[in-house]
Write a protein that holds these residues in place. Structure first.
Motif, PDB file in Angstrom:
ATOM      1  N   GLY A  35      -0.301 -41.899 -36.959  1.00  0.00           N
ATOM      2  CA  GLY A  35      -1.360 -42.233 -37.921  1.00  0.00           C
ATOM      3  C   GLY A  35      -2.752 -41.871 -37.438  1.00  0.00           C
ATOM      4  O   GLY A  35      -3.731 -42.576 -37.708  1.00  0.00           O
ATOM      5  N   ILE A  36      -2.837 -40.763 -36.710  1.00  0.00           N
ATOM      6  CA  ILE A  36      -4.129 -40.330 -36.159  1.00  0.00           C
ATOM      7  C   ILE A  36      -4.943 -39.663 -37.264  1.00  0.00           C
ATOM      8  O   ILE A  36      -4.401 -38.960 -38.112  1.00  0.00           O
ATOM      9  CB  ILE A  36      -3.885 -39.370 -34.965  1.00  0.00           C
ATOM     10  CG1 ILE A  36      -3.131 -40.116 -33.847  1.00  0.00           C
ATOM     11  CG2 ILE A  36      -5.201 -38.779 -34.444  1.00  0.00           C
ATOM     12  CD1 ILE A  36      -2.584 -39.214 -32.741  1.00  0.00           C
ATOM     13  N   GLU A  37      -6.249 -39.931 -37.262  1.00  0.00           N
ATOM     14  CA  GLU A  37      -7.148 -39.317 -38.254  1.00  0.00           C
ATOM     15  C   GLU A  37      -7.135 -37.791 -38.134  1.00  0.00           C
ATOM     16  O   GLU A  37      -6.824 -37.253 -37.075  1.00  0.00           O
ATOM     17  CB  GLU A  37      -8.592 -39.773 -37.978  1.00  0.00           C
ATOM     18  CG  GLU A  37      -8.852 -41.244 -38.197  1.00  0.00           C
ATOM     19  CD  GLU A  37      -8.818 -41.629 -39.658  1.00  0.00           C
ATOM     20  OE1 GLU A  37      -9.452 -40.932 -40.468  1.00  0.00           O
ATOM     21  OE2 GLU A  37      -8.131 -42.620 -39.989  1.00  0.00           O
ATOM     22  N   GLY A  38      -7.556 -37.127 -39.199  1.00  0.00           N
ATOM     23  CA  GLY A  38      -7.886 -35.700 -39.098  1.00  0.00           C
ATOM     24  C   GLY A  38      -6.752 -34.742 -39.398  1.00  0.00           C
ATOM     25  O   GLY A  38      -6.923 -33.535 -39.270  1.00  0.00           O
ATOM     26  N   ASN A  39      -5.563 -35.264 -39.803  1.00  0.00           N
ATOM     27  CA  ASN A  39      -4.469 -34.336 -40.077  1.00  0.00           C
ATOM     28  C   ASN A  39      -4.684 -33.634 -41.415  1.00  0.00           C
ATOM     29  O   ASN A  39      -5.464 -34.084 -42.254  1.00  0.00           O
ATOM     30  CB  ASN A  39      -3.123 -35.066 -40.088  1.00  0.00           C
ATOM     31  CG  ASN A  39      -1.996 -34.183 -39.554  1.00  0.00           C
ATOM     32  OD1 ASN A  39      -2.228 -33.021 -39.208  1.00  0.00           O
ATOM     33  ND2 ASN A  39      -0.794 -34.715 -39.475  1.00  0.00           N
ATOM     34  N   LEU A  40      -3.984 -32.534 -41.620  1.00  0.00           N
ATOM     35  CA  LEU A  40      -3.993 -31.809 -42.894  1.00  0.00           C
ATOM     36  C   LEU A  40      -2.575 -31.818 -43.443  1.00  0.00           C
ATOM     37  O   LEU A  40      -1.617 -31.925 -42.675  1.00  0.00           O
ATOM     38  CB  LEU A  40      -4.431 -30.363 -42.657  1.00  0.00           C
ATOM     39  CG  LEU A  40      -5.895 -30.166 -42.264  1.00  0.00           C
ATOM     40  CD1 LEU A  40      -6.118 -28.749 -41.766  1.00  0.00           C
ATOM     41  CD2 LEU A  40      -6.819 -30.474 -43.438  1.00  0.00           C
ATOM     42  N   GLY A  41      -2.456 -31.681 -44.762  1.00  0.00           N
ATOM     43  CA  GLY A  41      -1.134 -31.554 -45.366  1.00  0.00           C
ATOM     44  C   GLY A  41      -0.417 -30.348 -44.789  1.00  0.00           C
ATOM     45  O   GLY A  41      -1.046 -29.318 -44.546  1.00  0.00           O
ATOM     46  N   PHE A  42       0.875 -30.466 -44.518  1.00  0.00           N
ATOM     47  CA  PHE A  42       1.597 -29.341 -43.917  1.00  0.00           C
ATOM     48  C   PHE A  42       3.084 -29.427 -44.255  1.00  0.00           C
ATOM     49  O   PHE A  42       3.603 -30.494 -44.579  1.00  0.00           O
ATOM     50  CB  PHE A  42       1.438 -29.327 -42.394  1.00  0.00           C
ATOM     51  CG  PHE A  42       2.185 -30.436 -41.703  1.00  0.00           C
ATOM     52  CD1 PHE A  42       1.689 -31.723 -41.678  1.00  0.00           C
ATOM     53  CD2 PHE A  42       3.418 -30.191 -41.093  1.00  0.00           C
ATOM     54  CE1 PHE A  42       2.397 -32.763 -41.066  1.00  0.00           C
ATOM     55  CE2 PHE A  42       4.132 -31.223 -40.472  1.00  0.00           C
ATOM     56  CZ  PHE A  42       3.605 -32.510 -40.459  1.00  0.00           C
ATOM     57  N   ALA A  43       3.737 -28.285 -44.174  1.00  0.00           N
ATOM     58  CA  ALA A  43       5.202 -28.243 -44.312  1.00  0.00           C
ATOM     59  C   ALA A  43       5.677 -27.043 -43.518  1.00  0.00           C
ATOM     60  O   ALA A  43       5.075 -25.968 -43.585  1.00  0.00           O
ATOM     61  CB  ALA A  43       5.582 -28.101 -45.777  1.00  0.00           C
ATOM     62  N   SER A  44       6.757 -27.217 -42.728  1.00  0.00           N
ATOM     63  CA  SER A  44       7.229 -26.064 -41.955  1.00  0.00           C
ATOM     64  C   SER A  44       8.602 -25.627 -42.446  1.00  0.00           C
ATOM     65  O   SER A  44       9.377 -26.427 -42.987  1.00  0.00           O
ATOM     66  CB  SER A  44       7.213 -26.348 -40.452  1.00  0.00           C
ATOM     67  OG  SER A  44       7.615 -27.648 -40.191  1.00  0.00           O
ATOM     68  N   PHE A  45       8.885 -24.345 -42.262  1.00  0.00           N
ATOM     69  CA  PHE A  45      10.083 -23.733 -42.844  1.00  0.00           C
ATOM     70  C   PHE A  45      10.783 -22.811 -41.850  1.00  0.00           C
ATOM     71  O   PHE A  45      10.113 -22.163 -41.046  1.00  0.00           O
ATOM     72  CB  PHE A  45       9.694 -22.920 -44.083  1.00  0.00           C
ATOM     73  CG  PHE A  45       9.022 -23.758 -45.124  1.00  0.00           C
ATOM     74  CD1 PHE A  45       9.773 -24.524 -46.009  1.00  0.00           C
ATOM     75  CD2 PHE A  45       7.637 -23.833 -45.181  1.00  0.00           C
ATOM     76  CE1 PHE A  45       9.153 -25.342 -46.945  1.00  0.00           C
ATOM     77  CE2 PHE A  45       7.012 -24.652 -46.112  1.00  0.00           C
ATOM     78  CZ  PHE A  45       7.771 -25.407 -46.996  1.00  0.00           C
ATOM     79  N   ASP A  46      12.120 -22.754 -41.972  1.00  0.00           N
ATOM     80  CA  ASP A  46      12.853 -21.798 -41.134  1.00  0.00           C
ATOM     81  C   ASP A  46      13.397 -20.639 -41.973  1.00  0.00           C
ATOM     82  O   ASP A  46      14.171 -19.834 -41.483  1.00  0.00           O
ATOM     83  CB  ASP A  46      13.963 -22.503 -40.336  1.00  0.00           C
ATOM     84  CG  ASP A  46      14.972 -23.191 -41.240  1.00  0.00           C
ATOM     85  OD1 ASP A  46      14.911 -22.968 -42.474  1.00  0.00           O
ATOM     86  OD2 ASP A  46      15.810 -23.951 -40.713  1.00  0.00           O
ATOM     87  N   ASN A  47      12.999 -20.591 -43.271  1.00  0.00           N
ATOM     88  CA  ASN A  47      13.371 -19.425 -44.091  1.00  0.00           C
ATOM     89  C   ASN A  47      12.358 -19.241 -45.215  1.00  0.00           C
ATOM     90  O   ASN A  47      11.672 -20.193 -45.632  1.00  0.00           O
ATOM     91  CB  ASN A  47      14.791 -19.596 -44.645  1.00  0.00           C
ATOM     92  CG  ASN A  47      14.855 -20.726 -45.669  1.00  0.00           C
ATOM     93  OD1 ASN A  47      14.537 -20.522 -46.833  1.00  0.00           O
ATOM     94  ND2 ASN A  47      15.225 -21.926 -45.218  1.00  0.00           N
ATOM     95  N   ALA A  48      12.272 -18.005 -45.702  1.00  0.00           N
ATOM     96  CA  ALA A  48      11.245 -17.641 -46.674  1.00  0.00           C
ATOM     97  C   ALA A  48      11.514 -18.256 -48.055  1.00  0.00           C
ATOM     98  O   ALA A  48      10.588 -18.591 -48.788  1.00  0.00           O
ATOM     99  CB  ALA A  48      11.158 -16.120 -46.782  1.00  0.00           C
TER     100      ALA A  48
END
Ligand code: AMP
Ligand code: GLY
Length: 440
Positions: A115-128
């Motif tokens: 719960g640290i401040e300053g994060n951005l929305g993100f999502a990681s992927f292993d395929n296109a």
């Protein structure tokens, strides 16, 4: 104290110089014959910096007590773990702790989990295919990054480098097809504001902040063109930057302290210099990336004005005994990197380059050698950044002028410099941009 240094770039030359100045006897390992590092070394070894066995053997043979590691690549292959196992104290993170840089997903998930401040929305992927589905479902601009290491050159920003859904997918496909970074893709929410670098010394628990620096990642003047490792950077005499408040800086420092705490909690305590790259937005600092090392060029701004002994600081980072503060001279600095023609796209290399160190010093500047090598007794350019020239003075304006005067003493027929870095016009543009965002 006998100190092993790993790395042969401008950042490492600055570190070697600061270690030497504070009494270290230097044993350097690097892949290129950096003349600045060689001149300060008792002995040196030219070899692949990721060749852990050879580096460890050299360290043992020379009886070094402490190690400083500049670049991220040897950290990723566990050079610190191996050196520590043979009793060498390291002012650099273990393989597990270096994941804060070597895996962008690890960093974002850690910040999320605690719960640290300053994060951005993100999502990681292993395929296109999955990345494409995600992309169809969002309505904000994103940034495309390979998850693994790419030397600062793999990031493309929607609205700047990627101007349609098709262009974005084309780049995502390229990352998978060519296995860029080797670990998939992370898509991040695009943050808007002004970037700044806050670095801290870390001893596992405690942190000591360094002056703020602003780097310039884009290859060409006016902040356009491809992303690079960084074309140059500046600091101001008050250790702030003209567009940021003390409170906002403290928010960034608190984020880094929280990350250090989280890493200790996770069983991979962080030792060494930690690099926080932030975007100052109207809602405060947002994390762009965290690196497990000094910034390059940023190290070349802060290390020449470090008044405390760097050898002592490294020992303390390695052994968990850091005190409260490190002293830095209240000077402004402007660093401009001399890079080979084509850098950022396809560099020309192998051109002879000459550097008049004495004339540069007479301009109120200093010079650090980076990706240059000695071939047939001549100094030649490599494919990465060649030489960093740093003007140092009481004001930013004077520091910029000193840097420009000094640049005349670096001669080569195939180099490029971003002359706009640290100029009043560009700094004012940054201040105006932040003011516009705040008043909107
Ligand atoms: P990095 O290698 O992660 O530092 O990214 C290189 C450059 O891309 C940064 O210096 C930023 O200018 C830009 N960038 C990276 N991530 C973001 C983001 N989430 N939002 C906006 N710009 C970004
Ligand atoms: N100057 C950016 C970096 O060192 O990653």
């Amino acid at each position: 104290m006998k100190v092993l240094t790993v790395g042969g770039g401008g950042r490492e030359h600055a570190a070697v110089e600061a270690l030497y100045r504070s009494g270290a006897e230097i044993y350097a390992v690097m892949k290129n014959a950096n003349p600045g590092i060689i001149s300060k070394s008792k002995e040196y070894l030219l070899c692949d910096e990721k060749d852990v066995a050879r580096v460890c053997e050299f360290a043992k043979e020379k009886g070094v007590e402490l190690a400083y590691v500049g670049p991220e690549a040897p950290l990723e292959v566990g050079i610190v773990d191996a050196l520590e196992a043979q009793g060498v104290k390291c002012a650099a993170p273990t393989k597990a702790a270096a994941r804060i840089e070597t895996s962008k997903t690890f960093m974002r998930e850690l910040v999320d989990k605690y719960g640290i401040e300053g994060n951005l929305g993100f999502a990681s992927f292993d395929n296109a295919k999955d990345a494409e589905e995600y992309l169809k479902g969002i309505d904000h601009e994103i940034v495309v990054k390979p998850v693994g290491l790419t030397g600062g050159k793999g990031v493309k920003v929607q609205g700047e480098h990627l101007n349609s859904f098709e262009e974005t997918m084309e780049y995502i496909n390229e990352i998978f097809d060519q296995n860029i970074g080797g670990a998939g893709v992370i898509l991040e929410e695009r943050a808007v504001g002004e970037e700044f670098t806050q670095m801290v010394f870390v001893d596992g628990r405690n942190i000591v902040p360094l002056p703020l620096v602003q780097d310039h990642k884009r290859a060409y003047e006016g902040d356009v063109g491809p992303n690079t490792g960084g074309m140059g950077s500046y600091t101001d005499g008050d250790h702030l930057l003209p567009f940021i408040t003390q409170t906002e800086r403290e928010e960034a420092i608190a984020i880094l302290q929280s990350i250090v705490d989280a890493m200790a909690e996770e069983g991979c305590p962080y030792h060494g210099t930690m690099y926080g790259q932030f975007m100052l937005t109207v809602n405060g600092p947002r994390i762009i990336e965290i690196n497990a090392r000094f910034g390059d060029p940023e190290a070349m701004n802060v290390l020449p004005i470090l008044e405390s002994g760097f050898t002592d600081i490294c020992w303390k980072m390695a052994t968990g005994t850091l005190g409260k503060d490190a002293e830095f001279a209240r000077k402004a600095t402007v660093c401009k990197y001399v890079v080979p023609r084509g850098y950022g796209v396809k560099s020309e290399s192998g051109h002879e380059i000459s550097v008049d160190e004495k004339a540069i010093a007479e301009c109120g500047a200093t010079v650090y050698y980076a990706n240059v090598d000695v071939k047939d007794g001549k100094l030649v350019t490599g494919t990465s950044r060649s030489v960093g020239v740093i003007g140092i003075a009481d004001t930013l304006e004077e520091a910029e002028q000193n840097c420009e005067k000094a640049l005349e003493h670096v001669v080569c027929d195939a180099i490029v410099v971003r002359h706009d870095i640290g100029t009043r016009a560009l700094v004012q543009k940054r201040v105006d941009h932040m003011r516009e965002l705040r008043s909107a």
